[in-house]
Design an enzyme around this catalytic site. Structure first.
Site, mmCIF file in Angstrom:
data_model
loop_
_atom_site.group_PDB
_atom_site.id
_atom_site.type_symbol
_atom_site.label_atom_id
_atom_site.label_comp_id
_atom_site.label_asym_id
_atom_site.label_seq_id
_atom_site.Cartn_x
_atom_site.Cartn_y
_atom_site.Cartn_z
ATOM 1 C CE LYS A 162 -3.982 0.037 2.568
ATOM 2 N NZ LYS A 162 -4.608 -0.355 3.637
ATOM 3 C CB ILE A 207 -8.646 -9.388 5.523
ATOM 4 C CG1 ILE A 207 -7.717 -8.820 6.522
ATOM 5 C CG2 ILE A 207 -9.753 -10.027 5.908
ATOM 6 C CD1 ILE A 207 -8.611 -8.139 7.648
ATOM 7 N NE ARG A 296 -10.958 12.795 2.938
ATOM 8 C CZ ARG A 296 -11.681 11.937 2.822
ATOM 9 N NH1 ARG A 296 -13.077 11.734 3.034
ATOM 10 N NH2 ARG A 296 -11.244 10.673 2.245
ATOM 11 N NE ARG A 343 -19.261 7.232 -2.305
ATOM 12 C CZ ARG A 343 -18.221 7.427 -1.716
ATOM 13 N NH1 ARG A 343 -17.149 7.956 -2.656
ATOM 14 N NH2 ARG A 343 -17.670 7.291 -0.516
HETATM 15 P P1 ADP Z 1 -7.456 4.408 0.175
HETATM 16 O O1 ADP Z 1 -6.748 5.418 1.136
HETATM 17 O O2 ADP Z 1 -6.630 4.374 -1.254
HETATM 18 O O3 ADP Z 1 -9.025 4.316 -0.056
HETATM 19 P P2 ADP Z 1 -7.664 2.304 2.197
HETATM 20 O O4 ADP Z 1 -6.435 1.828 3.141
HETATM 21 O O5 ADP Z 1 -8.607 2.969 2.813
HETATM 22 O O6 ADP Z 1 -7.061 2.965 0.809
HETATM 23 O O7 ADP Z 1 -8.147 1.044 1.557
HETATM 24 C C1 ADP Z 1 -9.342 1.114 0.417
HETATM 25 C C2 ADP Z 1 -9.961 -0.397 0.425
HETATM 26 O O8 ADP Z 1 -8.865 -1.071 -0.053
HETATM 27 C C3 ADP Z 1 -10.507 -0.985 1.680
HETATM 28 O O9 ADP Z 1 -11.857 -0.640 1.869
HETATM 29 C C4 ADP Z 1 -10.486 -2.491 1.197
HETATM 30 O O10 ADP Z 1 -11.571 -2.781 0.408
HETATM 31 C C5 ADP Z 1 -9.203 -2.580 0.358
HETATM 32 N N1 ADP Z 1 -8.020 -2.964 1.246
HETATM 33 C C6 ADP Z 1 -7.265 -1.981 2.283
HETATM 34 N N2 ADP Z 1 -6.196 -2.568 2.824
HETATM 35 C C7 ADP Z 1 -6.493 -4.134 2.730
HETATM 36 C C8 ADP Z 1 -6.257 -5.176 3.295
HETATM 37 N N3 ADP Z 1 -5.388 -5.037 4.290
HETATM 38 N N4 ADP Z 1 -6.819 -6.619 2.936
HETATM 39 C C9 ADP Z 1 -7.891 -6.355 2.137
HETATM 40 N N5 ADP Z 1 -8.263 -5.613 1.500
HETATM 41 C C10 ADP Z 1 -7.499 -4.245 1.715
#
Ligand code: ADP
Length: 466
Positions: A162, A207, A296, A343
């Site tokens: 990420k 996950i 935010r 949305r």
């Molecule tokens: P962003 O800031 O780009 O939106 P997030 O960390 O909020 O990223 O993650 C967005 C989406 O990506 C989550 O709602 C989920 O669907 C998927 N995701 C993120 N991390 C994981 C993980 N560790 N395992 C499975 N899915 C993940």
């Protein structure tokens, strides 16, 4: 209700959220200043604000993201505060700092808190220290693919790479086998560097079938923190939310209370103020793991407003003016009924390609329990330069089945002509038995679309009802 702290607020945003903030200001008796790009000259936020100033060309980098232009507009119009909405400059700590030194109140958390929450692996460490469970993962940013391989070996596959500065689902790659990792590591880094001018990445456990569940926070500037229940946001396409609801069908009262108690402590410890969202993934056993803080107001805030009877944007403004939580929202927080938000995007519901253009005819649904947050109007143009969200359709019902039926009837009365929208997709999802049962996770949409495709191609039977 707390006394009104500001005389005039500039809204550093556009579209539905700019209008949403204008609504809150009007009800508080605060004058408003809209800023707009050349593409937005005829947008509703420019019409309903008390003053409107053009801040540059259509491209957001030269208008809505241009800090000197926004600050000049604020100085010329002599505002006391700036509300950043979501997206654009809302989580830009540098912008919050410039506001501060210019003597303009930034309606949001303090710049240092925005900065630390914006660096995702730092936020992970801070939340872990405050006692909030996080997913197993790397200790901070990973410099090389070898380091990532080491972490992945330790926590076990699958893992997800990420972006440290991530947002909007960009810079993320799921890795299921070691041999794929080096390539995907480079892809994630390049995508992150292109999107955020920062190629830092980290690794955490993936996950496979999570639910995305997030908690709404409000914190005043006197150390009081409140948690306004949770939102279920598992209906996503490419990590972008499509449908949100509150409460989550999967969160019990007991879990909600335990999470609220822990989050009140954690957010107090990190000095969080104003509105924010703490996002979690729920694993198959029902355990919640922190993923990120959004410092935010969020797109999906209305579902929380509907079930808690609060106005989160007014609360943001009053808190920024120094009000105490008790004077801003009804406490203790009680959740009433069920709320769902769809949305509505200007995009082809089958190909998901953007569909900007002129809206030739528009009918907004109404009636009991229906709310539409939008800046769209008949004969108005949806410009191609910004995100494709054109409206949020929100319903509130006595319980989840009533909210679903209400959403189905409201979608049926929502008419947009001249451009494509995601309304037909929402209608299909709302009618789906798995959606209706509340038994779904973030893999719902890809599975749903694959099943539809199979049906179209005659490869699968119609729903078999067990
Ligand atoms: P962003 O800031 O780009 O939106 P997030 O960390 O909020 O990223 O993650 C967005 C989406 O990506 C989550 O709602 C989920 O669907 C998927 N995701 C993120 N991390 C994981 C993980 N560790 N395992 C499975 N899915 C993940």
């Amino acid at each position: 209700m707390a006394s009104v702290p500001f005389k005039k607020i500039l809204i550093a945003n556009r579209g539905e959220i700019a209008l949403r903030v204008i609504c809150a200001c009007k009800e508080l008796g605060i004058a408003t200043v809209a800023v707009y790009s050349e593409a937005d000259r005829y947008s509703l936020h420019t019409r309903f604000a008390d003053e409107a100033i053009c801040i540059g060309p259509s491209k957001s980098a030269r208008s809505y993201l241009d800090i000197p232009s926004v600050i000049s507009a604020a100085e010329i119009t002599n505002v006391d505060a700036i509300h950043p909405g979501y997206g654009f400059l809302s989580e830009n700590a540098g912008f919050a700092e410039v506001c501060e030194v210019s003597g303009i109140k930034f309606i949001g958390p303090r710049p240092d808190v925005i900065r630390s929450m914006g660096v995702k692996e730092r936020a992970r460490a801070i939340m872990q220290q405050a006692g909030v469970p996080i997913l197993p993962g790397s200790d901070g940013v990973l410099g090389t693919a070898e380091e990532a391989l080491g972490t992945a070996d330790r926590i076990g596959y699958p893992v997800i790479i990420k972006a440290s500065a991530g947002g909007g689902g960009r810079g993320m790659r799921m890795v299921s086998r070691a041999e794929d990792l080096p390539n995907l590591f480079d892809q994630a880094r390049n995508e992150a560097a292109a999107a955020f001018s920062c190629g830092d990445v980290y690794v955490e456990k993936y996950i496979t079938t999570p639910r995305h569940i997030e908690f709404q926070i409000l914190a005043d500037e006197h150390g009081e923190v409140e948690v306004l229940g949770e939102r279920e946001c598992s209906i996503q396409r490419r990590h972008q939310k499509l449908i949100e609801e509150s409460p989550s069908p999967r969160v019990s009262r007991e879990l909600r209370e335990t999470m609220a108690a822990g989050l009140r402590e954690a957010m107090r410890a990190i000095g969080y103020t104003n509105a924010g969202t703490v996002e979690f993934l729920m694993d198959e056993t029902g355990k919640l793991y922190f993923i990120e803080v959004n410092a935010r107001i969020q797109v999906e805030h209305p579902v929380t407003e509907m079930v808690t009877g609060t106005d989160l944007v007014k609360a943001q403004i009053l808190i920024a003016g120094g009000a105490r939580l008790d004077a801003v929202i009804p406490r203790p927080i009680r959740l009433t009924g069920h709320s769902i938000e769809c949305r509505i995007n200007a995009e082809n519901p089958d190909t998901f390609t953007p569909s900007p253009g002129r809206i030739t005819a528009l009918n907004l649904p109404g009636g009991i329990g229906v709310r539409v947050d939008t800046a769209a109007y008949a004969d108005g143009v949806i410009p191609p330069f910004y995100d494709s969200l054109i409206a949020k359709l929100i319903v509130h019902g006595r319980d989840r089945p009533e909210a679903i039926r209400r959403m189905i009837r409201a979608l049926g009365m929502f008419v947009v002509e001249g451009i494509y929208t995601s309304i037909p997709l929402h209608q299909r999802i709302l009618a789906d038995p798995d959606f209706q049962s509340g038994n779904f996770d973030t893999t719902f949409i890809p599975r749903f679309l694959a099943r539809e495709k199979d049906l179209r191609e005659g490869k699968a039977p119609l729903h078999i009802v067990a």
